[in-house]
Motif scaffolding. Structure first.
Motif, PDB file in Angstrom:
ATOM      1  N   ARG A 162       0.822  -1.218   0.000  1.00 37.50           N
ATOM      2  CA  ARG A 162       0.000   0.000   0.000  1.00 37.50           C
ATOM      3  C   ARG A 162       0.854   1.265   0.000  1.00 37.50           C
ATOM      4  O   ARG A 162       0.453   2.286  -0.539  1.00 37.50           O
ATOM      5  CB  ARG A 162      -0.917  -0.004   1.217  1.00 37.50           C
ATOM      6  N   ALA A 163       2.039   1.190   0.614  1.00 34.88           N
ATOM      7  CA  ALA A 163       2.925   2.357   0.670  1.00 34.88           C
ATOM      8  C   ALA A 163       3.560   2.656  -0.682  1.00 34.88           C
ATOM      9  O   ALA A 163       3.979   3.787  -0.930  1.00 34.88           O
ATOM     10  CB  ALA A 163       4.026   2.130   1.701  1.00 34.88           C
ATOM     11  N   ARG A 164       3.619   1.645  -1.560  1.00 37.78           N
ATOM     12  CA  ARG A 164       4.305   1.817  -2.838  1.00 37.78           C
ATOM     13  C   ARG A 164       3.382   1.812  -4.047  1.00 37.78           C
ATOM     14  O   ARG A 164       3.827   2.060  -5.161  1.00 37.78           O
ATOM     15  CB  ARG A 164       5.346   0.698  -3.011  1.00 37.78           C
ATOM     16  N   SER A 165       2.117   1.490  -3.845  1.00 39.58           N
ATOM     17  CA  SER A 165       1.213   1.383  -4.986  1.00 39.58           C
ATOM     18  C   SER A 165      -0.184   1.843  -4.619  1.00 39.58           C
ATOM     19  O   SER A 165      -0.622   1.695  -3.471  1.00 39.58           O
ATOM     20  CB  SER A 165       1.170  -0.075  -5.472  1.00 39.58           C
ATOM     21  N   THR A 166      -0.867   2.399  -5.613  1.00 38.31           N
ATOM     22  CA  THR A 166      -2.256   2.815  -5.396  1.00 38.31           C
ATOM     23  C   THR A 166      -3.221   1.677  -5.708  1.00 38.31           C
ATOM     24  O   THR A 166      -4.406   1.784  -5.420  1.00 38.31           O
ATOM     25  CB  THR A 166      -2.586   4.022  -6.307  1.00 38.31           C
ATOM     26  N   LYS A 167      -2.697   0.591  -6.313  1.00 39.63           N
ATOM     27  CA  LYS A 167      -3.542  -0.562  -6.631  1.00 39.63           C
ATOM     28  C   LYS A 167      -3.846  -1.359  -5.366  1.00 39.63           C
ATOM     29  O   LYS A 167      -3.087  -1.335  -4.402  1.00 39.63           O
ATOM     30  CB  LYS A 167      -2.846  -1.466  -7.651  1.00 39.63           C
ATOM     31  N   ARG A 168      -4.957  -2.081  -5.422  1.00 39.53           N
ATOM     32  CA  ARG A 168      -5.354  -2.906  -4.283  1.00 39.53           C
ATOM     33  C   ARG A 168      -4.427  -4.101  -4.149  1.00 39.53           C
ATOM     34  O   ARG A 168      -3.889  -4.609  -5.128  1.00 39.53           O
ATOM     35  CB  ARG A 168      -6.791  -3.394  -4.455  1.00 39.53           C
ATOM     36  N   VAL A 169      -4.253  -4.545  -2.896  1.00 32.81           N
ATOM     37  CA  VAL A 169      -3.452  -5.750  -2.646  1.00 32.81           C
ATOM     38  C   VAL A 169      -4.226  -6.943  -3.193  1.00 32.81           C
ATOM     39  O   VAL A 169      -5.359  -7.179  -2.825  1.00 32.81           O
ATOM     40  CB  VAL A 169      -3.203  -5.936  -1.139  1.00 32.81           C
ATOM     41  N   GLY A 170      -3.612  -7.675  -4.097  1.00 28.83           N
ATOM     42  CA  GLY A 170      -4.300  -8.805  -4.726  1.00 28.83           C
ATOM     43  C   GLY A 170      -3.436 -10.047  -4.768  1.00 28.83           C
ATOM     44  O   GLY A 170      -2.623 -10.304  -3.889  1.00 28.83           O
TER      45      GLY A 170
END
Length: 198
Positions: A162-170
């Motif tokens: 979450r700290a490195r990406s705006t995408k959801r954790v999948g």
């Protein structure tokens, strides 16, 4: 079982580990006899009351350890909503939450050495038949010990994502989590070999 022994002392800490594990087995079987969501919700409420009896700190730590269930709860409920069987989904979800919460309660109030002692006692008949049970005892101890460790590492991986990406954790989390688990397993295996193995 997803927790280690709680530092908050309770009366249950002094109870025999065998009695607590036997009660857990009976309670879990009893949960499967309850088929209505309202009864499962009542069982969960009683379990939460058991968490609350030792005090706020114990209650807070216990619930924090149960957060790892959230993805499974969401997945089960989404599936049952899609299949138009919400009542069954609610029953299964509540039963799972109660069963895991009870198991977590037992591990929070029981030292690992006490659980291993119970397993050693239970496997006594196998040793009399000439079967080596040390691997079984060690395996159970490792599962109890490393389940919360792996859960914590999974949470740290999710936070890093979450700290490195705006995408959801999948699903992309599966590979790094697997690598972490294998790495931990290799370290444990090396430590066991260094101490003489089994």
């Amino acid at each position: 079982m997803i927790s280690l022994t709680s530092p908050v002392e309770t009366r249950a800490h002094g109870w025999p580990a065998g009695a607590k594990l036997a009660a857990l087995c009976v309670a879990t079987m009893g949960l499967f006899s309850l088929t209505h969501p309202a009864l499962q919700a009542a069982a969960l409420a009683v379990t939460l009351l058991l968490y609350a009896l030792p005090g706020w700190r114990f209650f807070k730590v216990g619930l924090a350890r149960l957060r790892v269930l959230l993805p499974f709860v969401v997945l089960i409920m989404v599936w049952h909503i899609v299949t138009h069987d919400i009542m069954a989904g609610a029953t299964v979800t509540l039963r799972m939450m109660t069963a895991v919460a009870l198991a977590n309660l037992v591990t929070m109030t029981t030292k690992l050495a006490q659980m291993v002692a119970v397993v050693t006692w239970l496997t006594t008949p196998l040793r009399r038949l000439g079967i080596q049970t040390r691997a079984i005892e060690l395996g159970i101890a490792l599962v109890i010990r490393f389940t919360p460790v792996l859960a914590q590492k999974g949470q740290l991986l999710a936070q890093s994502w979450r700290a490195r990406s705006t995408k959801r954790v999948g699903w992309r989390m599966i590979i790094p989590f697997t690598v972490l688990a294998i790495d931990d397993a290799e370290h444990v295996a090396e430590a066991l070999r260094a101490r003489g193995g089994l």
